[in-house]
Design a protein around this motif. Structure first.
Motif, PDB file in Angstrom:
ATOM      1  N   ASP A 112       0.815  -1.219   0.000  1.00  0.00           N
ATOM      2  CA  ASP A 112       0.000   0.000   0.000  1.00  0.00           C
ATOM      3  C   ASP A 112       0.848   1.269   0.000  1.00  0.00           C
ATOM      4  OD1 ASP A 112      -2.420  -1.370  -0.022  1.00  0.00           O
ATOM      5  OD2 ASP A 112      -2.529  -1.478   2.169  1.00  0.00           O
ATOM      6  N   HIS A 113       2.171   1.113   0.091  1.00  0.00           N
ATOM      7  CA  HIS A 113       3.064   2.272   0.080  1.00  0.00           C
ATOM      8  C   HIS A 113       3.275   2.782  -1.338  1.00  0.00           C
ATOM      9  CE1 HIS A 113       3.734   1.200   4.213  1.00  0.00           C
ATOM     10  NE2 HIS A 113       4.699   2.090   4.376  1.00  0.00           N
ATOM     11  N   HIS A 114       3.962   3.917  -1.421  1.00  0.00           N
ATOM     12  CA  HIS A 114       4.249   4.524  -2.727  1.00  0.00           C
ATOM     13  C   HIS A 114       5.734   4.903  -2.821  1.00  0.00           C
ATOM     14  CE1 HIS A 114      -0.052   4.835  -3.587  1.00  0.00           C
ATOM     15  NE2 HIS A 114      -0.200   5.297  -2.349  1.00  0.00           N
ATOM     16  N   GLY A 115       6.295   4.669  -4.000  1.00  0.00           N
ATOM     17  CA  GLY A 115       7.615   5.169  -4.318  1.00  0.00           C
ATOM     18  C   GLY A 115       8.765   4.562  -3.541  1.00  0.00           C
ATOM     19  N   LEU A 116       8.626   3.312  -3.106  1.00  0.00           N
ATOM     20  CA  LEU A 116       9.718   2.682  -2.364  1.00  0.00           C
ATOM     21  C   LEU A 116      10.815   2.200  -3.307  1.00  0.00           C
ATOM     22  CD1 LEU A 116       7.830   0.465   0.270  1.00  0.00           C
ATOM     23  CD2 LEU A 116       8.708   2.796   0.548  1.00  0.00           C
ATOM     24  N   GLU A 117      12.053   2.272  -2.834  1.00  0.00           N
ATOM     25  CA  GLU A 117      13.174   1.630  -3.523  1.00  0.00           C
ATOM     26  C   GLU A 117      13.671   0.518  -2.614  1.00  0.00           C
ATOM     27  OE1 GLU A 117      17.483   2.619  -5.558  1.00  0.00           O
ATOM     28  OE2 GLU A 117      15.700   3.828  -5.905  1.00  0.00           O
ATOM     29  N   VAL A 118      13.605  -0.719  -3.113  1.00  0.00           N
ATOM     30  CA  VAL A 118      13.891  -1.887  -2.282  1.00  0.00           C
ATOM     31  C   VAL A 118      15.013  -2.712  -2.908  1.00  0.00           C
ATOM     32  CG1 VAL A 118      12.960  -3.989  -1.237  1.00  0.00           C
ATOM     33  CG2 VAL A 118      11.481  -1.976  -1.540  1.00  0.00           C
ATOM     34  N   ILE A 119      16.050  -2.953  -2.115  1.00  0.00           N
ATOM     35  CA  ILE A 119      17.121  -3.871  -2.512  1.00  0.00           C
ATOM     36  C   ILE A 119      16.944  -5.131  -1.700  1.00  0.00           C
ATOM     37  CG2 ILE A 119      19.611  -4.250  -2.648  1.00  0.00           C
ATOM     38  CD1 ILE A 119      18.543  -0.720  -2.159  1.00  0.00           C
ATOM     39  N   THR A 120      16.893  -6.277  -2.346  1.00  0.00           N
ATOM     40  CA  THR A 120      16.626  -7.516  -1.632  1.00  0.00           C
ATOM     41  C   THR A 120      17.479  -8.664  -2.149  1.00  0.00           C
ATOM     42  OG1 THR A 120      14.894  -9.070  -0.915  1.00  0.00           O
ATOM     43  CG2 THR A 120      14.705  -8.168  -3.152  1.00  0.00           C
ATOM     44  N   ASN A 121      17.789  -9.589  -1.261  1.00  0.00           N
ATOM     45  CA  ASN A 121      18.432 -10.849  -1.639  1.00  0.00           C
ATOM     46  C   ASN A 121      17.450 -12.009  -1.437  1.00  0.00           C
ATOM     47  OD1 ASN A 121      18.634 -10.532   1.230  1.00  0.00           O
ATOM     48  ND2 ASN A 121      20.203 -12.123   1.295  1.00  0.00           N
ATOM     49  N   ASN A 122      16.179 -11.720  -1.641  1.00  0.00           N
ATOM     50  CA  ASN A 122      15.110 -12.692  -1.460  1.00  0.00           C
ATOM     51  C   ASN A 122      14.223 -12.667  -2.708  1.00  0.00           C
ATOM     52  OD1 ASN A 122      12.700 -14.023  -0.705  1.00  0.00           O
ATOM     53  ND2 ASN A 122      12.918 -13.422   1.431  1.00  0.00           N
ATOM     54  N   LEU A 123      14.272 -13.731  -3.501  1.00  0.00           N
ATOM     55  CA  LEU A 123      13.492 -13.775  -4.741  1.00  0.00           C
ATOM     56  C   LEU A 123      11.993 -13.687  -4.465  1.00  0.00           C
ATOM     57  CD1 LEU A 123      15.298 -16.511  -6.891  1.00  0.00           C
ATOM     58  CD2 LEU A 123      15.452 -14.020  -7.111  1.00  0.00           C
ATOM     59  N   ASN A 124      11.541 -14.236  -3.343  1.00  0.00           N
ATOM     60  CA  ASN A 124      10.112 -14.190  -3.019  1.00  0.00           C
ATOM     61  C   ASN A 124       9.670 -12.769  -2.711  1.00  0.00           C
ATOM     62  OD1 ASN A 124       9.814 -17.109  -3.145  1.00  0.00           O
ATOM     63  ND2 ASN A 124      10.969 -17.150  -1.237  1.00  0.00           N
ATOM     64  N   VAL A 125      10.501 -12.008  -2.017  1.00  0.00           N
ATOM     65  CA  VAL A 125      10.200 -10.600  -1.750  1.00  0.00           C
ATOM     66  C   VAL A 125      10.123  -9.827  -3.060  1.00  0.00           C
ATOM     67  CG1 VAL A 125      11.187  -8.460  -0.822  1.00  0.00           C
ATOM     68  CG2 VAL A 125      11.082 -10.513   0.602  1.00  0.00           C
ATOM     69  N   ALA A 126      11.076 -10.062  -3.945  1.00  0.00           N
ATOM     70  CA  ALA A 126      11.077  -9.373  -5.237  1.00  0.00           C
ATOM     71  C   ALA A 126       9.812  -9.691  -6.033  1.00  0.00           C
ATOM     72  CB  ALA A 126      12.319  -9.758  -6.037  1.00  0.00           C
ATOM     73  N   ALA A 127       9.386 -10.946  -6.005  1.00  0.00           N
ATOM     74  CA  ALA A 127       8.181 -11.353  -6.742  1.00  0.00           C
ATOM     75  C   ALA A 127       6.934 -10.673  -6.182  1.00  0.00           C
ATOM     76  CB  ALA A 127       8.033 -12.869  -6.681  1.00  0.00           C
ATOM     77  N   ILE A 128       6.885 -10.497  -4.876  1.00  0.00           N
ATOM     78  CA  ILE A 128       5.738  -9.820  -4.245  1.00  0.00           C
ATOM     79  C   ILE A 128       5.715  -8.342  -4.634  1.00  0.00           C
ATOM     80  CG2 ILE A 128       4.793  -9.060  -2.027  1.00  0.00           C
ATOM     81  CD1 ILE A 128       5.956 -11.756  -0.884  1.00  0.00           C
TER      82      ILE A 128
END
Length: 252
Positions: A112-128
């Motif tokens: 529900d947030h807007h304009g986030l920049e997310v760096i992740t080492n989790n493929l499941n997080v990236a897919a979400i």
């Protein structure tokens, strides 16, 4: 003593002894064997104890519970924790999100947030998070663990070290009474340490079961956190550590 207090006491007793029989627990708590079996089944389903014939022992300190089981363990608590944590992340923030089923629930809560920049080492997080057109999602390079979609290794650490973000959202497999944050995989720990070092604020999402587990690899300490998000009041010793190191406790 209510059922929750009895179950917490069972975990404490098993941690001290390494094993407890149904007969011993029945006598100790003055309840029926059926009651103890229900308690042990619940604690086993939550990943706090390992159910064995005639009693219960400690969970392994070297092998984590299977990913498919961890996804459903304490899911309602994880959802409450995730919603609370997400409420402390402003729009247009930059953040790391690392490996763990709790963090995957946090990712859902951030939609529900807007304009986030997310760096992740989790493929499941990236897919979400890729569902959001206004999010910039960056996946770290490295070796993909087939069992849970986590990305680890030297290349992952080098990649993380290129960034400095507003928030590092981390999960953990266990929290020791001395404040140690514990994991099962040494390579995963090294990536998490890089995330902590490169975050202006570090938020830990951990449900109550993590306070009863003792993995073998030390990732860090509660003192490195800015905030702990959990669903039950921790022990007095943990509360003292949080207060001593100015770590904010949020109860969902």
């Amino acid at each position: 003593m209510n059922p929750q207090q009895r179950q917490d006491s069972i975990v404490d007793l098993v941690r001290r002894q390494g094993y407890a029989s149904i007969e011993q627990l029945t006598e100790h708590f003055a309840v029926t064997p059926q009651t103890i079996r229900r308690d042990l089944n619940r604690l086993s389903s939550e990943g706090q104890l390992r159910r064995v014939h005639g009693g219960a022992g400690l969970e392994s300190s070297t092998v984590n519970t299977a990913y498919s089981m961890r996804k459903t363990l304490n899911l309602e608590a994880k959802q409450r924790i995730a919603a609370l944590l997400a409420s402390h992340i402003p729009d247009h923030a930059s953040l790391f999100i690392n490996i763990g089923t709790s963090n995957e629930v946090v990712a859902e809560a951030l939609l529900d947030h807007h304009g986030l920049e997310v760096i992740t080492n989790n493929l499941n997080v990236a897919a979400i998070l890729q569902r959001k057109d206004d999010f910039n999602v960056i996946i770290a390079g490295g070796q993909v663990r087939s069992r849970d979609g986590g990305i680890i290794g030297e290349a992952t650490i080098d990649f993380i070290n290129q960034f400095k973000v507003d928030f590092g959202i981390i999960g953990i497999s266990g929290i020791d009474e001395d404040g140690s944050l514990l994991e099962f995989d040494y390579q995963e720990v090294r990536v998490a340490q890089a995330i902590i070092e490169n975050s202006r604020q570090v938020y830990l999402a951990a449900d109550h079961s993590k306070f009863q587990r003792n993995p073998v690899v030390r990732q860090g300490n509660l003192s490195q956190l800015d905030a702990l998000f959990t669903d039950r009041q921790p022990s007095e010793r943990i509360l003292q550590l949080l207060q001593a190191h100015d770590v904010t406790l949020h109860l969902a």
